[in-house]
Design an enzyme around this catalytic site. Structure first.
Site, PDB file in Angstrom:
ATOM      1  N   VAL A   3      19.064  66.439   4.246  1.00 20.81           N
ATOM      2  CA  VAL A   3      20.216  66.084   3.423  1.00 20.81           C
ATOM      3  C   VAL A   3      20.933  64.831   3.905  1.00 20.81           C
ATOM      4  O   VAL A   3      21.825  64.316   3.238  1.00 20.81           O
ATOM      5  CB  VAL A   3      21.261  67.226   3.302  1.00 20.81           C
ATOM      6  CG1 VAL A   3      20.708  68.367   2.492  1.00 20.81           C
ATOM      7  CG2 VAL A   3      21.740  67.674   4.663  1.00 20.81           C
ATOM      8  N   LYS A  28      13.058  70.090  11.313  1.00 19.03           N
ATOM      9  CA  LYS A  28      12.328  71.352  11.213  1.00 19.03           C
ATOM     10  C   LYS A  28      10.835  71.163  11.500  1.00 19.03           C
ATOM     11  O   LYS A  28      10.169  72.082  11.981  1.00 19.03           O
ATOM     12  CB  LYS A  28      12.549  71.963   9.824  1.00 19.03           C
ATOM     13  CG  LYS A  28      13.980  72.492   9.659  1.00 19.03           C
ATOM     14  CD  LYS A  28      14.324  72.857   8.214  1.00 19.03           C
ATOM     15  CE  LYS A  28      15.770  73.374   8.148  1.00 19.03           C
ATOM     16  NZ  LYS A  28      16.306  73.419   6.789  1.00 19.03           N
ATOM     17  N   TYR A  75      20.511  75.283  16.599  1.00 18.26           N
ATOM     18  CA  TYR A  75      20.106  74.849  15.259  1.00 18.26           C
ATOM     19  C   TYR A  75      20.940  73.659  14.775  1.00 18.26           C
ATOM     20  O   TYR A  75      20.402  72.659  14.295  1.00 18.26           O
ATOM     21  CB  TYR A  75      20.246  76.033  14.295  1.00 18.26           C
ATOM     22  CG  TYR A  75      19.907  75.708  12.865  1.00 18.26           C
ATOM     23  CD1 TYR A  75      18.588  75.633  12.444  1.00 18.26           C
ATOM     24  CD2 TYR A  75      20.909  75.459  11.940  1.00 18.26           C
ATOM     25  CE1 TYR A  75      18.279  75.331  11.129  1.00 18.26           C
ATOM     26  CE2 TYR A  75      20.607  75.149  10.625  1.00 18.26           C
ATOM     27  CZ  TYR A  75      19.303  75.092  10.224  1.00 18.26           C
ATOM     28  OH  TYR A  75      18.997  74.782   8.922  1.00 18.26           O
ATOM     29  N   SER A 133      17.212  68.202   8.184  1.00 13.90           N
ATOM     30  CA  SER A 133      16.095  69.144   8.094  1.00 13.90           C
ATOM     31  C   SER A 133      14.749  68.568   8.492  1.00 13.90           C
ATOM     32  O   SER A 133      13.774  69.317   8.653  1.00 13.90           O
ATOM     33  CB  SER A 133      15.982  69.697   6.676  1.00 13.90           C
ATOM     34  OG  SER A 133      17.084  70.501   6.383  1.00 13.90           O
ATOM     35  N   TYR A 167      11.937  72.138  -0.306  1.00 12.60           N
ATOM     36  CA  TYR A 167      12.596  73.284  -0.919  1.00 12.60           C
ATOM     37  C   TYR A 167      11.999  73.535  -2.295  1.00 12.60           C
ATOM     38  O   TYR A 167      10.779  73.544  -2.441  1.00 12.60           O
ATOM     39  CB  TYR A 167      14.111  73.053  -1.003  1.00 12.60           C
ATOM     40  CG  TYR A 167      14.681  72.561   0.291  1.00 12.60           C
ATOM     41  CD1 TYR A 167      14.506  73.303   1.465  1.00 12.60           C
ATOM     42  CD2 TYR A 167      15.362  71.355   0.372  1.00 12.60           C
ATOM     43  CE1 TYR A 167      15.012  72.850   2.669  1.00 12.60           C
ATOM     44  CE2 TYR A 167      15.872  70.900   1.573  1.00 12.60           C
ATOM     45  CZ  TYR A 167      15.690  71.658   2.721  1.00 12.60           C
ATOM     46  OH  TYR A 167      16.186  71.205   3.895  1.00 12.60           O
TER      47      TYR A 167
END
Lengths: 308, 308, 308, 308
Positions: free
Chosen positions: B260, B66, B190, B63, B242
């Site tokens: 992760v 991102k 993605y 992530s 998050y």
């Protein structure tokens, strides 16, 4: 950097927009405030205060009090507070009860209503409601070094008579045993601390310890440790504007806490404490011109914590 | 300040705790990683890189990509991106679909999966999936000034075969017309960008533009404007972890983005870009030792954006 | 009781209102249907069928097929089905995904989309998609004793191309391992069974086993046991109309299942099976005139299960 | 059909299981009840009452009172009640507040706590709390034709002292202006009506009007119209057991209303009113043996509304 010129410039540029936004009307007493007001005050870590516009007029600080109540509660029971209230943005409105049901009566953070009610319950421990209110007023006078600060009893009563949602939150958490005192007592104190009347000048002085590693440069008193000061700032940045906290960080880039009375307290760590006030609110419930003034200020001073 | 000594000290203090936490197992290929690894790299705005521990070993950035995809998308369509994705913390898990239903297919922010899928859809515009993947790899090599950076195809395939939740998110938003391309194409891109393999050293260099007003001091290239750089940092601080973003701000006090795979990229505006990596995760899905290393680093350097 | 006179009276009273409601438009092929149609058919446990209005015109049965797919699935794996799907009203829209996240991929009941997708996955076991579709068509021809019943391939294709929300539901549940086959296969079957074309007359005959203790009085075949027949009726009453089930029970008082094609199948246990059809929908997605016709019918026949 | 033999058989078969389930303990006074009790009473539309087991022992009817309060409220303001409370199953627990926030203070149905509090507010109109309580007791004595029926003041007080969640619901709805009287008054009445003490025999007689087109065959008095009687039955079937209503319909197939005191009232339209009581609850909060007894009864009598 000429701070006086900067804030005078901001107030003057926003002059034609005075009155924009919608004054909070769910508390009848607040709805009576003249919307055409705008004030800014900056207190620097050197101890100087700069003001512009209606910076000496008192207004209802409302939820801004949550920062100071949290400071008081941390002083009383320390980090144990986090067993009863979280540290995460809520992703929902300031008075939402949904999250409380999903998370067993533990509010997401101390700056939404439910969280502040728990904080109030902590401050109340061992006191009568009247004593707790007195302690809070005393603390605020001490922080701002100004004994004229007081509670507006009319506002407090107005809130008490119409604050059904807050009674719902209190009773709901009491059902989960996360409120220890009678709900009426806790909310009595809660409504009074929200009803404190302060001017921008007073407020910027009261908050300066958060910009100065926990110590008030005006009085020399240490209010909290540097680490705790950083942590309160972090909470203000991530949770200080309800479900508009991300947006405020995006545009302004300073830890801040808003109130439905139209005030916002913002902290530029290592530099200054800033208070703005304008009663008209945006749709999330934060001062419309207040937020704009802070965005202009952050841009012109380069004080954003995210880089100059 | 002796940065080398600081990070060596941190790695050495965490030595006995190597292997703590739980390696992500929902992507089979990631579950195979040796958990006993720990690396730190710091690249300063002066262009120097300091490393300690396993800082040269490649890992799946997941992530963290991102942040870079958002940078690419902002470069393509500018602030128009905010019509399709929000800027608020989500108050829920990284792969939650509940919020999407309540808010009509508009993800809360670009750093949860749904938001990053929208960002990918934006980057994909006018390209074939293969081209978009190529552009992203090219961009990352440019940022880190290192042509050895590549995608781990095994991880990409592993994600593609098990990423049902992401297919659900993509189709759900397609139903709201917030995904414009075939869901298979968007998720193909993605899953590949998540599967980029980088070392801490490479990652800290790739992120340095966010600490340096948008410009890479190593190459002199301007990646984004100072304002955009601040805004990306703001999003990282409020939404980068998050439903653990508030906690990370509270403890570390730096904009950051976790993956992760066990990596975290953190930015000290005006000072440095920091990458840490340790595969064991805490219960929210962020690197356990990585977060601890960053807390120690922030304390010892005084780099918290909330004050020294 | 003169059933023919009763339904002729209802059709004639509703004559001026033909065309009311809103034809489903999210499936393009359905949007083309002439809204001015209204048909009623009643098949009694004595085996007689009464029709009025457009009762012989075929229409897309859509979600009404969920009753028959459930019957098929119960025949295959019996009460074990309830480990994978619940039996409670959902309290939300027919295509909501929120509940699925809160309840770990177990749909609330077999009559919302998610539940019917699980039921389809069960019917698919051991078959190729084409075979499962064939089995369903065969079953429906057997129930209605009419070999002309067929699938409208245009509608099936139209759904397949636009059913993003259903792909989201399928993938979401696959992530929870509550879908065992490839989502594409399951939805291929799902979209085809929804696209079955039947007339009111055919549908009322197909459903008569539910009014007659599980046995078709026309053919003498036992479809399900009396107990299972009662239970399917119970599910239709509590869950047959999505978030309008309570209202339907309140006004009509019969187990029923509606479809967005404008059809409703209702069961008067021990008495008759009733099919109504009118394409215009109310705001919850049930046939507007169809529901009214059933309320009139229940009042005039005294067939409400809640008393005459 | 020998009803006496049927219920004697059921009580005797359940003999070894007396004491199963968990007595409600969140109301301290209820926790004191001897769990080893089991009673059944049936009153037929012919006016005969059959009893077995502990059918003459009084128990706290708790939420069963919601059926009678709804009957009272409908008598006062008619169908206008549905502007303030819905008619749909809730899909959540009996005391959930989530739905209220999502649906602006309108409870889903009159049989969850929030809905019954609104119904109480309606019954209270124009009265003092004491008068409203008196009217309810009077109504229940009239229905059961038994002047010994009374409120257990200890239970009422016990609820009043611990019912924080209900105070939360009341205040929450007051905030939406869906409660018109002071919350303390409304809840005073609410807690008292829940605390009515009745035996199975009394309860089955009180409910017989719902099985007999709205008229009490014992006294000849018309309580409600046939249509209203059907509608109350429909609500009991779809909403009478909180989030276990679907399951109850599936297994028992009769309109019913349960209470945490362990009682259940069930209606076989056109045939009989049935009251069962056993204090041990299942996990949803309905009487465990009570529900089993009703399933046995429905099977043996063929009284399920979904077919014999």
């Amino acid at each position: 950097m000429d701070l006086q010129a900067i804030i005078d410039g901001i107030v003057s540029e926003l002059e034609p927009r005075r009155g924009e936004g919608k004054v909070a009307d769910y508390i009848p007493e607040l709805a009576k405030v003249d919307p055409n007001q705008l004030g800014i005050a900056i207190t620097t870590v050197n101890g100087k205060t700069y003001t512009s516009g209606d910076a000496e007029t008192g207004f209802s600080i409302q939820s801004i009090s949550k920062v100071f109540m949290l400071t008081l509660a941390l002083g009383k029971i320390g980090e144990g507070i986090w067993r009863r209230v979280g540290r995460e943005p809520s992703g929902s409105a300031f008075n939402s009860i949904v999250q409380l049901e999903h998370e067993h009566g533990i509010p997401r953070n101390p700056f939404i209503n439910a969280g502040a009610i728990v904080v109030t319950d902590i401050v109340l421990a061992g006191h009568k409601p009247r004593e707790a209110i007195g302690e809070f007023v005393h603390f605020m006078r001490f922080l701002a070094d100004d004994n004229s600060i007081h509670i507006d009893e009319k506002v407090a009563r107005s809130e008490q008579e119409t604050g059904f949602r807050n009674y719902a939150l209190g009773n709901f958490m009491r059902g989960f045993r996360n409120i220890k005192h009678p709900v009426d007592h806790v909310l009595g104190v809660y409504f009074h601390q929200c009803s404190l009347s302060m001017s921008c000048a007073q407020l910027s002085r009261a908050g300066i310890y958060l910009a100065n590693r926990g110590t008030n440069p005006l009085t020399g008193f240490s209010v909290v440790s540097p680490r705790r000061s950083r942590r309160i700032n972090a909470l203000m940045l991530t949770c200080g504007h309800y479900d508009g906290s991300g947006d405020f960080a995006f545009h302004v880039g300073l830890p801040g806490k808003s109130g439905v009375g139209g005030g916002i307290l913002a902290i530029a760590p290592g530099k200054a404490s800033i208070a703005v006030w304008s009663p008209g609110l945006n749709e999330i419930g934060n001062s419309l011109l207040g937020a704009e003034a802070l965005e202009m200020l952050a841009t012109r001073t380069g004080w954003s914590v995210f880089g100059p």
